[in-house]
Design a protein around this motif. Structure first.
Motif, PDB file in Angstrom:
ATOM      1  N   LEU A   1       0.822  -1.217   0.000  1.00  0.00           N
ATOM      2  CA  LEU A   1       0.000   0.000   0.000  1.00  0.00           C
ATOM      3  C   LEU A   1       0.857   1.268   0.000  1.00  0.00           C
ATOM      4  CD1 LEU A   1      -2.841  -0.958   2.517  1.00  0.00           C
ATOM      5  CD2 LEU A   1      -2.941  -0.961   0.031  1.00  0.00           C
TER       6      LEU A   1
ATOM      7  N   LYS B   1       3.132   4.274  -1.121  1.00  0.00           N
ATOM      8  CA  LYS B   1       3.233   5.045  -2.363  1.00  0.00           C
ATOM      9  C   LYS B   1       4.610   5.698  -2.509  1.00  0.00           C
ATOM     10  CE  LYS B   1      -1.732   5.922  -2.359  1.00  0.00           C
ATOM     11  NZ  LYS B   1      -2.737   6.830  -1.733  1.00  0.00           N
TER      12      LYS B   1
ATOM     13  N   CYS C   1       6.095   7.969  -0.839  1.00  0.00           N
ATOM     14  CA  CYS C   1       6.108   9.440  -0.760  1.00  0.00           C
ATOM     15  C   CYS C   1       7.291   9.963   0.046  1.00  0.00           C
ATOM     16  CB  CYS C   1       4.793   9.967  -0.198  1.00  0.00           C
ATOM     17  SG  CYS C   1       4.558   9.696   1.581  1.00  0.00           S
ATOM     18  N   GLY C   2       7.768   9.143   0.969  1.00  0.00           N
ATOM     19  CA  GLY C   2       8.961   9.522   1.726  1.00  0.00           C
ATOM     20  C   GLY C   2       8.713  10.383   2.950  1.00  0.00           C
ATOM     21  N   LEU C   3       7.446  10.637   3.292  1.00  0.00           N
ATOM     22  CA  LEU C   3       7.197  11.485   4.467  1.00  0.00           C
ATOM     23  C   LEU C   3       7.679  10.816   5.749  1.00  0.00           C
ATOM     24  CD1 LEU C   3       3.731  13.223   3.833  1.00  0.00           C
ATOM     25  CD2 LEU C   3       6.031  13.929   3.170  1.00  0.00           C
TER      26      LEU C   3
ATOM     27  N   TYR D   1       5.331   1.425  -6.932  1.00  0.00           N
ATOM     28  CA  TYR D   1       6.143   2.419  -6.228  1.00  0.00           C
ATOM     29  C   TYR D   1       7.353   1.752  -5.570  1.00  0.00           C
ATOM     30  CZ  TYR D   1       2.042   5.514  -6.464  1.00  0.00           C
ATOM     31  OH  TYR D   1       0.993   6.280  -6.880  1.00  0.00           O
TER      32      TYR D   1
ATOM     33  N   ALA E   1       4.845   6.732  11.492  1.00  0.00           N
ATOM     34  CA  ALA E   1       3.441   6.342  11.338  1.00  0.00           C
ATOM     35  C   ALA E   1       2.532   7.567  11.417  1.00  0.00           C
ATOM     36  CB  ALA E   1       3.060   5.328  12.402  1.00  0.00           C
TER      37      ALA E   1
ATOM     38  N   CYS F   1       2.697   9.138   8.019  1.00  0.00           N
ATOM     39  CA  CYS F   1       2.312   8.312   6.871  1.00  0.00           C
ATOM     40  C   CYS F   1       0.862   8.586   6.451  1.00  0.00           C
ATOM     41  CB  CYS F   1       2.473   6.827   7.188  1.00  0.00           C
ATOM     42  SG  CYS F   1       1.868   5.783   5.830  1.00  0.00           S
ATOM     43  N   PRO F   2       0.652   9.115   5.233  1.00  0.00           N
ATOM     44  CA  PRO F   2      -0.717   9.433   4.804  1.00  0.00           C
ATOM     45  C   PRO F   2      -1.551   8.192   4.521  1.00  0.00           C
ATOM     46  CG  PRO F   2       0.933  10.543   3.418  1.00  0.00           C
ATOM     47  CD  PRO F   2       1.640   9.483   4.204  1.00  0.00           C
ATOM     48  N   ASP F   3      -0.904   7.055   4.336  1.00  0.00           N
ATOM     49  CA  ASP F   3      -1.651   5.870   3.929  1.00  0.00           C
ATOM     50  C   ASP F   3      -1.810   4.842   5.037  1.00  0.00           C
ATOM     51  OD1 ASP F   3      -2.264   6.182   0.898  1.00  0.00           O
ATOM     52  OD2 ASP F   3      -0.246   6.967   1.185  1.00  0.00           O
ATOM     53  N   CYS F   4      -1.374   5.216   6.207  1.00  0.00           N
ATOM     54  CA  CYS F   4      -1.635   4.417   7.397  1.00  0.00           C
ATOM     55  C   CYS F   4      -1.139   2.962   7.218  1.00  0.00           C
ATOM     56  CB  CYS F   4      -3.138   4.415   7.674  1.00  0.00           C
ATOM     57  SG  CYS F   4      -3.508   4.611   9.403  1.00  0.00           S
TER      58      CYS F   4
ATOM     59  N   ILE G   1       1.802   1.766   8.473  1.00  0.00           N
ATOM     60  CA  ILE G   1       2.815   1.354   9.457  1.00  0.00           C
ATOM     61  C   ILE G   1       2.146   0.957  10.781  1.00  0.00           C
ATOM     62  CG2 ILE G   1       4.915   2.032  10.694  1.00  0.00           C
ATOM     63  CD1 ILE G   1       5.309   4.195   8.500  1.00  0.00           C
ATOM     64  N   THR G   2       2.504  -0.228  11.255  1.00  0.00           N
ATOM     65  CA  THR G   2       2.077  -0.668  12.582  1.00  0.00           C
ATOM     66  C   THR G   2       3.323  -0.786  13.450  1.00  0.00           C
ATOM     67  OG1 THR G   2       0.330  -1.948  11.540  1.00  0.00           O
ATOM     68  CG2 THR G   2       0.792  -2.441  13.847  1.00  0.00           C
TER      69      THR G   2
ATOM     70  N   PHE H   1       1.309   1.815  17.663  1.00  0.00           N
ATOM     71  CA  PHE H   1       0.589   2.551  16.619  1.00  0.00           C
ATOM     72  C   PHE H   1      -0.044   1.585  15.635  1.00  0.00           C
ATOM     73  CE2 PHE H   1      -0.389   5.048  13.005  1.00  0.00           C
ATOM     74  CZ  PHE H   1      -0.506   6.350  13.442  1.00  0.00           C
TER      75      PHE H   1
ATOM     76  N   LEU I   1      -6.288   4.091   0.030  1.00  0.00           N
ATOM     77  CA  LEU I   1      -6.648   5.476  -0.294  1.00  0.00           C
ATOM     78  C   LEU I   1      -6.238   5.790  -1.736  1.00  0.00           C
ATOM     79  CD1 LEU I   1      -5.425   7.209   3.001  1.00  0.00           C
ATOM     80  CD2 LEU I   1      -7.734   6.466   2.447  1.00  0.00           C
TER      81      LEU I   1
ATOM     82  N   GLY J   1      -4.770  11.724   3.696  1.00  0.00           N
ATOM     83  CA  GLY J   1      -4.713  10.450   4.421  1.00  0.00           C
ATOM     84  C   GLY J   1      -4.474  10.661   5.910  1.00  0.00           C
ATOM     85  N   ILE J   2      -3.592  11.610   6.221  1.00  0.00           N
ATOM     86  CA  ILE J   2      -3.305  11.900   7.638  1.00  0.00           C
ATOM     87  C   ILE J   2      -4.576  12.428   8.316  1.00  0.00           C
ATOM     88  CG2 ILE J   2      -1.955  13.338   9.224  1.00  0.00           C
ATOM     89  CD1 ILE J   2       0.279  13.382   7.104  1.00  0.00           C
TER      90      ILE J   2
ATOM     91  N   PRO K   1       6.525  15.450  -2.142  1.00  0.00           N
ATOM     92  CA  PRO K   1       5.801  15.501  -0.867  1.00  0.00           C
ATOM     93  C   PRO K   1       6.584  16.220   0.236  1.00  0.00           C
ATOM     94  CG  PRO K   1       5.515  13.356  -1.877  1.00  0.00           C
ATOM     95  CD  PRO K   1       6.498  14.093  -2.734  1.00  0.00           C
ATOM     96  N   GLU K   2       7.890  15.971   0.320  1.00  0.00           N
ATOM     97  CA  GLU K   2       8.727  16.617   1.345  1.00  0.00           C
ATOM     98  C   GLU K   2       8.792  18.124   1.129  1.00  0.00           C
ATOM     99  OE1 GLU K   2      11.237  15.892   3.974  1.00  0.00           O
ATOM    100  OE2 GLU K   2       9.726  14.344   4.379  1.00  0.00           O
TER     101      GLU K   2
END
Lengths: 68, 361, 250
Positions: free
Chosen positions: A10, A12, A14-16, A38, A56, A59-62, A64-65, C4, C15, C24-25, C220-221
């Motif tokens: 899942l 993408k 994005c690297g955030l 990706y 986490a 992470c926009p796509d949730c 990570i646990t 988490f 998404l 998403g956040i 994104p960064e």
């Protein structure tokens, strides 16, 4: 030791999460491609993870646990 | 009277607009949203007075657009709800009507028509016939359109409209003209039998016991959107087969057939009586449902009628449906006034005489 | 022990947002608030038109998809139909501050007991990067290709500031999701906005300053940096109104 699980397919790329890690433990795996096409994020050194959950949180796509 | 409900209760004198409001309450509507516009404002005023007393919601919305979207919110929860307006306001509600259709939500919308286009005037009109029966808004959809011709029918058709809306999960529109809204007549009001309808699709909160319900009109996959449209039109076909309502007046031996609804039908009745006194064989088919249109009745009439006369308070809109229904087997002529004017019985009689004399234009 | 995990009120649907999009956040923060208040079973969400139109797929609660800008009116209908339900709208800047300004202002003026999550990223995302009511002066978009010229295209709408003038508005806060600290604050604000409704207090709106990497033309960064350097000076974070706290203090 914290255990990070990525829902890699899942991601993408994005690297955030990479930018959020205070220990600089995450990278975008340029040598890997997930189902979505990706380069996914991955943990380089799980031993050093402090389970701060910054990755986490960003992470926009949730995907990570984190367990400790 | 020809309404679907009995008329047992004691009669009271009411304005058409008030009869709609009280009938809606009797039918279980507890959520009304509106915006003032002549000549329907009495609906809102009546609701403003009554709803707080019975634990209902009256809300004067910031616009007709907001009002119809509040209706959409209540309808999404599966409750009976309505809004009312007049022609320019209905244009503003158009977007909401399309969304209600796309989401398959039941609702009652009242249009007490006035003359147009634009701001037009405030006098009675029937010039929103096309809008109601055809192009209410974007996309493929229909509304059930009910056309009362008396204050009693304003009430009866309101109750019936709620039932049809629930039964078929769509909008019922009461298409009245300003005359129907403003005039006073004795009316008997009785709470209808409460029917139950499947509302398992409604947003009521999952209670964490079922998958979430989504009320939605977006389909990004064209095959899916096409399928919903075909399914919806299947339902429309059922309605066309089962829900047509009309009144026939002196049609047994009629050689001339008037087509008229609402106030035009009342005027036409007087003209027919006068023409009959002069020996002219004229009758009338009065559509009560404008959609579904009583096609079969007109088609059958074309077997013995020479000429049809469409009497309308518009530049001629229903006349197209009469031509379609009769497949142009007989001439269909227009007898109309527009812009807020109402044809007089004399004008209609004059037209009947012209047609009786052989005029077919 | 789980430190988490994905909140329960988010579905498993992937998404559809672009990589690095902060929708998403914000979705997650809304879901966390719903979880923490234990209101999943009685919450009803209203999705907008815009990038987040498909929000209805992402929350496990009952959802309604509203016409462009009309979410506060639809929410009003749902809430009036059953005041025991918790009703929220999730809207972008075009939806809430342009086409739906009227519905927004009047829902606030009525003090409607609903929660509005307003995502401000200063651009139209879904249609491909046009000028938004909140686009910054000078900002280049598809429909302001020479930069937003305030002489001809006017000034951005500051929603929290505008609504703070209304007696009916209860709680208005502007937050951002460009770093962990701001996200934690955003979480608190969103939780409070829902809690206000649970407690029957009235109208709450949280404006979330957000990014659009794709249509800003940034990674994104870099988008997070652009938000910090350009959006936040124009849209200062903070509580713009808290009528409920003021009333409690009296």
């Amino acid at each position: 030791m914290a255990k990070l699980t990525f829902k890699t397919d899942l991601c993408k790329g994005c690297g955030l999460c990479v930018g959020a890690c205070p220990k600089n433990l995450l990278v975008i795996a340029k040598d890997k491609i997930n189902k979505k096409g990706y380069h996914p994020a991955e943990m380089t050194d799980a031993e050093k993870c402090i389970a701060c959950a910054f990755c986490a949180t960003m992470c926009p796509d949730c995907i990570i646990t984190i367990e400790k | 009277m020809s309404g679907p409900y009995g008329t047992m209760a004691e009669k009271v004198l009411m304005k058409g607009n008030e009869a709609i409001a009280e009938a809606a309450i009797l039918a279980g509507c507890r959520h009304y949203f509106g915006y003032p516009i002549t000549p329907q404002t009495e609906v809102a005023a009546y609701m403003a007075k009554r709803m707080p007393k019975i634990g209902g919601t009256f809300l004067q919305a910031e616009s007709e657009i907001a009002a119809i979207n509040m209706v959409m919110g209540v309808a999404s929860t599966g409750r009976r709800t309505m809004t009312s307006s007049s022609s320019p306001g209905i244009s503003l509600k158009a977007e909401g009507l399309s969304y209600l259709a796309g989401c398959d939500l039941p609702a009652l919308v009242v249009n007490v028509e006035r003359g147009g286009p634009g701001l037009g005037g405030i006098q009675p009109s029937q010039s929103d016939y096309f809008q109601a029966t055809r192009g209410a808004a974007h996309g493929d959809f229909r509304m059930i359109v009910l056309a009362p011709a008396s204050v009693q029918e304003m009430a009866d058709l309101t109750m019936h409209g709620f039932d049809l809306a629930d039964k078929y999960r769509m909008t019922s529109m009461i298409l009245a003209d300003g005359t129907m809204g403003q005039m006073m007549e004795p009316v008997s009001l009785e709470a209808p039998e409460v029917k139950t309808y499947d509302k398992s699709w409604a947003v009521t909160g999952t209670d964490c016991k079922r998958p979430h319900n989504i009320v939605n009109s977006l389909y990004l996959v064209p095959e899916d959107l096409e399928r919903t449209n075909f399914e919806r039109y299947e339902r429309y076909r059922t309605i066309e087969e089962n829900e047509v309502m009309y009144e026939e007046f002196m049609m047994e031996d009629a050689e001339i057939c008037i087509a008229a609804f609402g106030v035009a039908a009342r005027v036409s009745k007087n003209a027919i009586m006068a023409a009959r006194a002069e020996g002219i064989k004229v009758g009338m088919i009065r559509p009560i449902t404008l959609w579904p249109f009583p096609k079969a009745a007109f088609k059958k009439a074309a077997e013995h009628v020479n000429t049809f006369v469409s009497v309308e308070l518009s530049m001629g809109q229903m006349i197209e449906d009469v031509r379609l229904a009769t497949e142009c087997a007989r001439p269909v002529v227009l007898c109309n006034r527009a812009g807020g004017m109402i044809p007089s019985p004399e004008e209609v009689l004059q037209r009947i005489k012209e047609v009786n004399g052989g005029m077919t234009k | 022990m789980t430190v988490f995990d994905k909140p329960k009120s988010l579905t498993d649907a992937p998404l559809h947002y672009c990589p690095g999009c902060t929708h998403g956040i914000i979705h997650r923060l809304v879901a966390e608030a719903i979880d923490e208040l234990g209101i999943e079973g009685r919450t009803i969400g209203i999705a907008p038109v815009g990038c987040s139109v498909m929000a209805y797929n992402y929350f496990t609660v009952d959802m309604v998809q509203a016409a462009h800008g009309r979410a506060p009116a639809v929410a009003t209908g749902v809430k009036r139909a059953d005041p025991s339900k918790i009703v929220f709208t999730y809207q972008g800047d075009g939806d809430l501050a342009s086409i739906g300004t009227c519905e927004t202002v009047h829902a606030a003026a009525r003090g409607e007991n609903i929660t509005i999550i307003f995502v401000n990223n200063a651009i139209y995302g879904m249609t491909g990067g046009q000028m938004a009511p909140t686009s910054l002066p000078g900002q280049i978009t598809q429909t302001s290709p020479y930069g937003r010229d305030v002489a001809t295209q006017g000034y951005p709408v500051k929603v929290c500031e505008m609504l703070s003038q209304l007696d009916g508005a209860g709680y208005l806060e502007r937050v951002a999701v460009n770093n962990v600290k701001n996200i934690k604050n955003a979480k608190k604000a969103i939780l409070k906005a829902f809690k206000n409704q649970v407690e029957g207090k009235g109208f709450s709106l949280i404006e979330v300053v957000s990014t659009c990497p794709t249509n800003w033309g940034l990674t994104p960064e870099k988008a997070l940096e652009w938000l910090n350097d350009n959006m936040l000076p124009y849209y200062p974070l903070g509580v713009y109104k808290d009528k409920f706290a003021e009333e409690a203090a009296k």
